[in-house]
Design a protein around this motif. Structure first.
Motif, PDB file in Angstrom:
ATOM      1  N   ASN A   1       7.149   6.170   8.670  1.00  0.00           N
ATOM      2  CA  ASN A   1       6.777   5.697   6.878  1.00  0.00           C
ATOM      3  C   ASN A   1       6.695   6.527   6.094  1.00  0.00           C
ATOM      4  O   ASN A   1       5.575   7.530   6.470  1.00  0.00           O
ATOM      5  N   SER A   2       7.420   6.029   4.520  1.00  0.00           N
ATOM      6  CA  SER A   2       6.105   6.961   3.803  1.00  0.00           C
ATOM      7  C   SER A   2       5.038   6.648   3.396  1.00  0.00           C
ATOM      8  O   SER A   2       4.530   5.545   3.043  1.00  0.00           O
ATOM      9  N   LYS A   3       4.390   8.137   3.488  1.00  0.00           N
ATOM     10  CA  LYS A   3       3.141   7.040   3.470  1.00  0.00           C
ATOM     11  C   LYS A   3       2.475   6.771   2.438  1.00  0.00           C
ATOM     12  O   LYS A   3       1.986   6.095   1.823  1.00  0.00           O
ATOM     13  N   ILE A   4       3.065   7.639   0.642  1.00  0.00           N
ATOM     14  CA  ILE A   4       3.462   7.500  -0.477  1.00  0.00           C
ATOM     15  C   ILE A   4       3.966   5.535  -0.391  1.00  0.00           C
ATOM     16  O   ILE A   4       3.051   4.906  -1.466  1.00  0.00           O
ATOM     17  N   GLN A   5       4.711   5.408   0.037  1.00  0.00           N
ATOM     18  CA  GLN A   5       4.883   4.125   0.254  1.00  0.00           C
ATOM     19  C   GLN A   5       4.027   3.184   0.612  1.00  0.00           C
ATOM     20  O   GLN A   5       3.878   2.125   0.055  1.00  0.00           O
ATOM     21  N   GLU A   6       3.264   3.323   1.494  1.00  0.00           N
ATOM     22  CA  GLU A   6       1.944   2.529   1.840  1.00  0.00           C
ATOM     23  C   GLU A   6       0.736   2.607   1.015  1.00  0.00           C
ATOM     24  O   GLU A   6       0.046   1.617   1.351  1.00  0.00           O
ATOM     25  N   VAL A   7       0.872   3.106   0.117  1.00  0.00           N
ATOM     26  CA  VAL A   7      -0.211   3.876  -0.332  1.00  0.00           C
ATOM     27  C   VAL A   7       0.392   2.727  -1.926  1.00  0.00           C
ATOM     28  O   VAL A   7      -0.771   2.691  -2.742  1.00  0.00           O
ATOM     29  N   GLY A   8       1.455   2.539  -2.074  1.00  0.00           N
ATOM     30  CA  GLY A   8       2.177   1.872  -3.235  1.00  0.00           C
ATOM     31  C   GLY A   8       1.537   1.285  -3.846  1.00  0.00           C
ATOM     32  O   GLY A   8       1.998   1.041  -5.093  1.00  0.00           O
ATOM     33  N   ARG A   9       1.079   0.057  -3.550  1.00  0.00           N
ATOM     34  CA  ARG A   9       0.586  -1.234  -3.950  1.00  0.00           C
ATOM     35  C   ARG A   9      -0.889  -1.229  -4.727  1.00  0.00           C
ATOM     36  O   ARG A   9      -1.084  -2.043  -5.062  1.00  0.00           O
ATOM     37  N   GLY A  10      -1.461   0.254  -4.566  1.00  0.00           N
ATOM     38  CA  GLY A  10      -2.767  -0.340  -5.350  1.00  0.00           C
ATOM     39  C   GLY A  10      -2.945   1.533  -6.247  1.00  0.00           C
ATOM     40  O   GLY A  10      -3.278   1.672  -6.935  1.00  0.00           O
ATOM     41  N   LEU A  11      -2.277   2.196  -6.306  1.00  0.00           N
ATOM     42  CA  LEU A  11      -1.596   3.120  -7.414  1.00  0.00           C
ATOM     43  C   LEU A  11      -1.176   2.940  -8.597  1.00  0.00           C
ATOM     44  O   LEU A  11      -1.477   3.680  -9.227  1.00  0.00           O
ATOM     45  N   ARG A  12      -0.819   1.870  -8.564  1.00  0.00           N
ATOM     46  CA  ARG A  12      -0.590   1.612 -10.574  1.00  0.00           C
ATOM     47  C   ARG A  12      -1.892   1.712 -11.246  1.00  0.00           C
ATOM     48  O   ARG A  12      -3.172   1.400 -11.197  1.00  0.00           O
ATOM     49  N   LEU A  13      -1.706   1.971 -12.407  1.00  0.00           N
ATOM     50  CA  LEU A  13      -3.001   2.263 -13.153  1.00  0.00           C
ATOM     51  C   LEU A  13      -3.579   0.982 -13.312  1.00  0.00           C
ATOM     52  O   LEU A  13      -2.526  -0.681 -14.222  1.00  0.00           O
ATOM     53  N   PRO A  14      -4.428   0.355 -14.404  1.00  0.00           N
ATOM     54  CA  PRO A  14      -5.270  -0.791 -14.264  1.00  0.00           C
ATOM     55  C   PRO A  14      -4.850  -1.462 -15.729  1.00  0.00           C
ATOM     56  O   PRO A  14      -4.303  -0.986 -16.451  1.00  0.00           O
ATOM     57  N   VAL A  15      -5.445  -2.588 -15.485  1.00  0.00           N
ATOM     58  CA  VAL A  15      -4.838  -3.871 -16.935  1.00  0.00           C
ATOM     59  C   VAL A  15      -6.373  -4.200 -16.810  1.00  0.00           C
ATOM     60  O   VAL A  15      -6.911  -5.080 -15.895  1.00  0.00           O
ATOM     61  N   ASP A  16      -7.190  -3.918 -18.058  1.00  0.00           N
ATOM     62  CA  ASP A  16      -8.504  -4.878 -18.361  1.00  0.00           C
ATOM     63  C   ASP A  16      -8.204  -6.527 -18.972  1.00  0.00           C
ATOM     64  O   ASP A  16      -7.481  -6.275 -18.862  1.00  0.00           O
ATOM     65  N   GLU A  17      -9.418  -6.940 -18.964  1.00  0.00           N
ATOM     66  CA  GLU A  17      -9.459  -7.976 -19.256  1.00  0.00           C
ATOM     67  C   GLU A  17      -8.885  -8.597 -20.576  1.00  0.00           C
ATOM     68  O   GLU A  17      -8.690  -9.803 -20.922  1.00  0.00           O
TER      69      GLU A  17
ATOM     70  N   HIS B   1      -5.002  -4.946 -21.388  1.00  0.00           N
ATOM     71  CA  HIS B   1      -4.323  -3.324 -22.045  1.00  0.00           C
ATOM     72  C   HIS B   1      -4.051  -3.028 -20.526  1.00  0.00           C
ATOM     73  O   HIS B   1      -5.205  -2.715 -19.487  1.00  0.00           O
ATOM     74  N   ARG B   2      -3.101  -1.299 -21.065  1.00  0.00           N
ATOM     75  CA  ARG B   2      -3.206  -0.821 -19.436  1.00  0.00           C
ATOM     76  C   ARG B   2      -4.279   0.059 -20.150  1.00  0.00           C
ATOM     77  O   ARG B   2      -4.100   0.396 -21.080  1.00  0.00           O
ATOM     78  N   VAL B   3      -5.010   0.886 -18.704  1.00  0.00           N
ATOM     79  CA  VAL B   3      -5.882   1.290 -18.951  1.00  0.00           C
ATOM     80  C   VAL B   3      -5.518   2.932 -18.435  1.00  0.00           C
ATOM     81  O   VAL B   3      -5.341   3.165 -17.403  1.00  0.00           O
ATOM     82  N   ARG B   4      -5.892   3.936 -18.950  1.00  0.00           N
ATOM     83  CA  ARG B   4      -5.234   5.000 -18.861  1.00  0.00           C
ATOM     84  C   ARG B   4      -6.339   5.842 -17.901  1.00  0.00           C
ATOM     85  O   ARG B   4      -7.426   5.500 -17.735  1.00  0.00           O
TER      86      ARG B   4
END
Length: 982
Positions: free
Chosen positions: A525-541, A544-547
């Motif tokens: 399996n692609s290792k990037i694909q496995e961690v992919g669900r946690g790679l996105r930058l978060p959104v605060d309360e 807004h997307r947080v840099r």
């Protein structure tokens, strides 16, 4: 909470490249069906392979956003209104559906495309079931096919997963209805709409497989593939055989690779954890020697044992705890896919070992949850989610299942510890967190807890309302999962999610900070694909997307000991995406070209001879351009290759930076830089002024602006037609291999794209210039009459007109403004006026992306050192490591947003450095430095103008301002100031 989408530069660039590559309209077609109202306008090259487009974007960087916006854009520019989106799985289909139909996406796109809307039609399994004895088409299919271009503001989109598209239901023709053209077959009806097809996750659609052939059967006018990974193709034969990525035109039309995504902070960094096994346990591993549909052979040294379908692994080794059997078809009963050479370690199958992973993951979850709740500088909170991939649904779903009981026991214990810790808190933020923990504890103890939830393929159609509620929360209610409280003010405590890989692709929740794999996922399996669900930058309360530089938490990825090489494989996979492989032995031509291209941005005459001469003087290379070993420079010893990276960091930027992926970190990997409070106190009075909000007061005259508009829009030289060319790919056989040639061709080319609608043209200019239409329309109309060609109504014209208007506007008004202090103060990245104090520490990302350890401690620095953080060697690193005279009492790099000087073009800016110099009369001189390159861009000049004007107005302080293109500029300025006071 409402998610707020925003335009990101990399997404805009991908959209721009897509539009450039899109086939033009065939205005001179003789096709008798060209005006068929149920079909798209006819495109050139619709029967050629090079009509198709590839957009490569790494996991977590916004592919769904881009292809959704692309549909709006292609509709606006070309009148395309029939799109088919094909995804590999129902889970990805659900994620795409939720995004397109979300209120936040509709609101975001409305600002660009007015009242244009997407009518989304989703086809699901079961939609073709006969009702009342009649075999009818699904309503969504009929709606898509019979949607007419006469409804100018509606885009018809058919969303379907591969299995459904390739199903018998889509190919049958015995329905009791007819569609356009009298056909009774769904695929034929879709084909008649002349669709544009969008493929999500193209690596799941190899061109020689049935699912791709089902897409080809639709006869799409063009196919646009969006993915982080593309399928492989074999080129050549025999010894010349190579496996390459299968791109339509040999390469993607936009390529945001993994390295750029990590290095540029477009995704989270990663920490990888695994529990260690004893040496004895690790040695008891078994290797898959043979595996077929009916039997499995494992070996340990010279011992071989064979299992047949239904045999338990514990028959081979009693260390394989649990009821895991060989299920056949090369898989275990826990869904682990087997392949020859795989290593199975009995110790990692033990319940106690899985408990260790769960406990570690929970500890990391709550560490990150506290970081994200109590963010630096009172920034808005970030909800923290954790995702567990498991092997047994029964163990989680059953009330007495081992996994459910173990997880809840460990979670209860952790909650009790934290409640005790915060039980006597005084600060409001800690009191709020205590309330959140208690609400979690109460829910967990209730009959219908809302703290954790699961989503599995088997859930669909189970009929269990409680399970369906969990599934809806995970798949559909993203806003709810990201929120701390619901509309009634109650805490939303659900933040632990369980799945069996069903959520591995397509599912999108940006606030996943912990992923725990309670079983291995196999070897290929692609290792990037496995961690992919946690790679996105978060959104605060606040939505807004947080840099990346604004939050401390990274993705924590928890795996078993048997996957301890995961980090190495992940880094290898990321670096394999590199556009240039670095030669560690010798300075080669590719590396020289990359260095020269970078240096010439500031030193246009710098050539290869200059470079080699410099490296020779530094003793980095020999006469053959080979790197020397143990090179000493300024008392430090490194290899020549390492020194090259030090002097030319552009080389490092094309590979994954250190620290982006950490393997089994022993301690917290967060990088906070502690402020030296004594030094910051010396600039406190100044920061009280800097923390005041200021606004720009412009001195504009409406008649002058109208005059500029007339000059720009009446000038026919500002109008351009959009030419296009296409390349033709041909397969050429040469002896024992096949090569692909790619040559420009003018075959069937109409030379220029057709013009956009006049109303859309005017509206686009008005939006980008903030001018009223009355100041645009008469002058544009006059120019078009002179040009006498609607092809000049192009996006190239819009760009040139807007650019030239802004240039003239800024030339006239660039100095016609002043700053006015407002009556309130605002928090910056380092100072909080509410308690009149500086923060304790800042994120290293606010100071720079590079880290330097080997520096001497300097008590005058604004931060405790080492290390120091910087973005560029020249002048930043030079300034941070320079030995200053004793009269310089304080110096240091300023974090981003430390001052927030309002910019003329919007947003704020902060200088790069500050120096405090003794003035000899108990006062100080403040020197603020902005570092820029010699060949600075126009935007840089505007920043300098803003900063100069801002500091000029602060008469109370002795403020000097310096623009530095080289460290020597600053050293000279300091010497001049110190000499002048004497």
């Amino acid at each position: 909470m409402k998610i707020l989408l925003e335009e990101l530069p990399h997404q805009e660039k991908s959209l721009e490249n897509l539009i450039k590559a899109f086939p033009p309209l065939d205005k001179h077609t003789t096709d008798p069906d060209k005006d068929f109202v149920y079909a798209n306008p006819i495109l050139y090259y619709r029967d050629r392979d090079d009509k198709n487009i590839d957009i490569k974007m790494e996991t977590g960087t916004g592919k769904t956003y881009v292809y959704t916006r692309a549909m709006y854009e292609l509709h606006q520019r070309f009148g395309i209104f029939k799109f088919v989106i094909v995804v590999p799985t129902p889970a990805i289909k659900e994620g795409t559906k939720n995004f397109i139909q979300s209120s936040y996406a509709k609101q975001h796109f409305a600002q660009f495309y007015g009242n244009t809307r997407i009518d989304l039609n989703v086809i699901n399994a079961g939609d073709f079931k006969a009702r009342s004895g009649r075999k009818n088409f699904p309503a969504h299919l009929t709606n898509f096919i019979e949607g007419s271009r006469q409804n100018a503001n509606t885009i018809q989109v058919l969303l379907i997963n591969a299995g459904m598209l390739n199903s018998k239901s889509m190919k049958k023709s015995d329905y009791d209805q007819t569609l356009i053209g009298g056909t009774t077959q769904p695929l034929e009806a879709i084909k008649q709409t002349r669709p544009v097809v969008i493929i999500d996750e193209p690596h799941r659609f190899p061109r020689d497989k049935a699912n791709y052939k089902a897409i080809e059967a639709l006869k799409p006018q063009t196919i646009i593939r969006f993915g982080a990974t593309f399928p492989d193709v074999t080129v050549g034969r025999g010894r010349n055989k190579q496996i390459k990525k299968d791109y339509y035109r040999g390469e993607p039309q936009y390529n945001l690779n993994a390295i750029d995504s990590f290095n540029d902070g477009l995704v989270k960094g990663i920490d990888i954890f695994y529990p260690n096994l004893s040496e004895q346990q690790a040695k008891k591993s078994w290797v898959v020697d043979k595996v077929s549909a009916k039997e499995l052979t494992l070996k340990q040294g010279n011992i071989h044992k064979t299992l047949y379908v239904g045999d338990n692994l514990s028959d081979v080794d009693d260390g394989f705890e649990g009821d895991v059997v060989y299920a056949g078809s090369k898989a275990l009963s826990n869904d682990l896919e087997l392949s020859k050479g795989m290593i199975l370690i009995p110790g990692t199958f033990q319940a106690s070992y899985q408990e260790m992973i769960i406990e570690d993951a929970l500890n990391e979850h709550f560490r990150k949850e506290q970081e994200n709740f109590f963010r630096l500088n009172n920034a808005p909170k970030i909800k923290t989610l954790s995702l567990f991939f498991i092997d047994s649904i029964k163990s989680y779903r059953d009330s007495d299942g081992w996994l459910k009981k173990t997880f809840e026991r460990l979670l209860t214990k952790k909650l009790e510890e934290l409640i005790a810790k915060y039980d006597h808190s005084q600060s409001q933020k800690e009191i709020d967190y205590l309330e959140f923990l208690r609400a979690t504890q109460k829910s967990l103890q209730s009959e219908n807890q809302n703290v954790h939830a699961g989503y599995f393929g088997e859930d669909k159609g189970s009929g269990d309302e409680a399970v369906q509620a969990e599934v809806d929360d995970i798949l559909k209610n993203k806003n709810k999962l990201l929120s701390f409280k619901d509309e009634h003010g109650n805490w939303v405590t659900r933040r632990f999610l369980f799945s069996k890989w069903t959520l591995r692709e397509g599912w999108d929740n940006p606030n996943v900070f912990v992923i725990a794999k309670l079983r291995t996922s196999g070897s290929d399996n692609s290792k990037i694909q496995e961690v992919g669900r946690g790679l996105r930058l978060p959104v605060d309360e606040t939505g807004h997307r947080v840099r990346q530089e604004e939050f401390e938490s990274r993705l924590s990825f928890h795996i078993g000991y048997d996957e301890r090489e995961f980090a190495q494989k992940l880094v290898g996979e990321i670096n394999s995406d590199c556009k240039l492989l670095l030669n560690h032995e010798k300075l080669d031509e590719n590396m020289i070209k990359l260095i020269l291209d970078d240096v010439r941005k500031t030193q246009p005459k710098f050539d290869e001879e200059d470079l080699l001469e410099q490296l020779d003087k530094l003793n980095i290379i020999n006469c053959k351009n080979e790197f020397k070993e143990n090179v000493e420079i300024e008392g430090k010893v490194k290899s020549g290759f390492e020194w090259l990276l030090e002097y030319y960091p552009i080389l490092s930027s094309i590979q994954l930076r250190d620290g982006k992926v950490n393997n089994n970190p022993k301690k917290s990997s967060k990088r906070l830089v502690k402020l030296n409070q004594e030094n910051w106190k010396k600039v406190k009075e100044l920061w009280k002024v800097f923390s005041k909000r200021h606004m720009l007061i412009f001195e504009r005259k409406a008649e002058e602006i109208s005059k500029i508009a007339k000059e720009v829009f009446s000038n026919t030289e500002n109008y351009q037609r959009e030419a296009y060319t296409y390349s033709k790919q041909e397969l050429i056989s040469k002896e024992d291999q096949v090569d692909i040639t790619d040559n420009p061709t003018q075959e069937y080319v109409d030379k220029y794209r057709s013009g956009m609608p006049y109303g859309a043209f005017i509206k686009e200019i008005a939006q980008k210039t903030d001018l009223p239409i009355k100041d645009i329309h008469p002058h544009v109309l006059k120019s078009l009459k002179e040009l006498n060609n609607s092809e000049y109504l192009s996006y190239s014209s819009v760009k040139k007109l807007v650019r030239n208007f802004k240039a003239e506007f800024e030339k006239t008004y660039s100095q016609s403004y002043h700053y006015e202090a407002l009556d309130f103060q605002a928090r910056t990245s380092i100072f909080d006026p509410r308690d009149d104090s500086f923060v304790e520490s800042v994120s290293s990302g606010l100071l720079g992306v590079n880290q330097l350890e080997g520096v001497s401690e300097d008590s005058r620095n604004l931060y405790y050192t080492p290390p120091v953080y910087y973005d560029s060697i020249h002048p930043e690193k030079d300034l941070l490591t320079h030995g200053y005279a004793a009269d310089v009492t304080v110096f240091g790099k300023l974090p981003k947003s430390a001052i927030k000087v309002p910019k003329y073009t919007g947003g704020t800016t902060t200088p790069d450095f500050i120096y405090v110099l003794e003035n000899g009369d108990d006062s100080s001189i403040y020197l603020l430095v902005e570092g820029k390159a010699d060949n600075m861009r126009e935007g840089d000049r505007q920043i300098i103008q803003n900063q100069e004007k801002f500091f000029e107005q602060l008469d109370k302080f002795h403020i000097e301002y310096q623009v530095a293109t080289d460290a020597q500029d600053v050293y000279q300025k300091i010497d001049n100031l110190l000499n002048s006071k004497k």
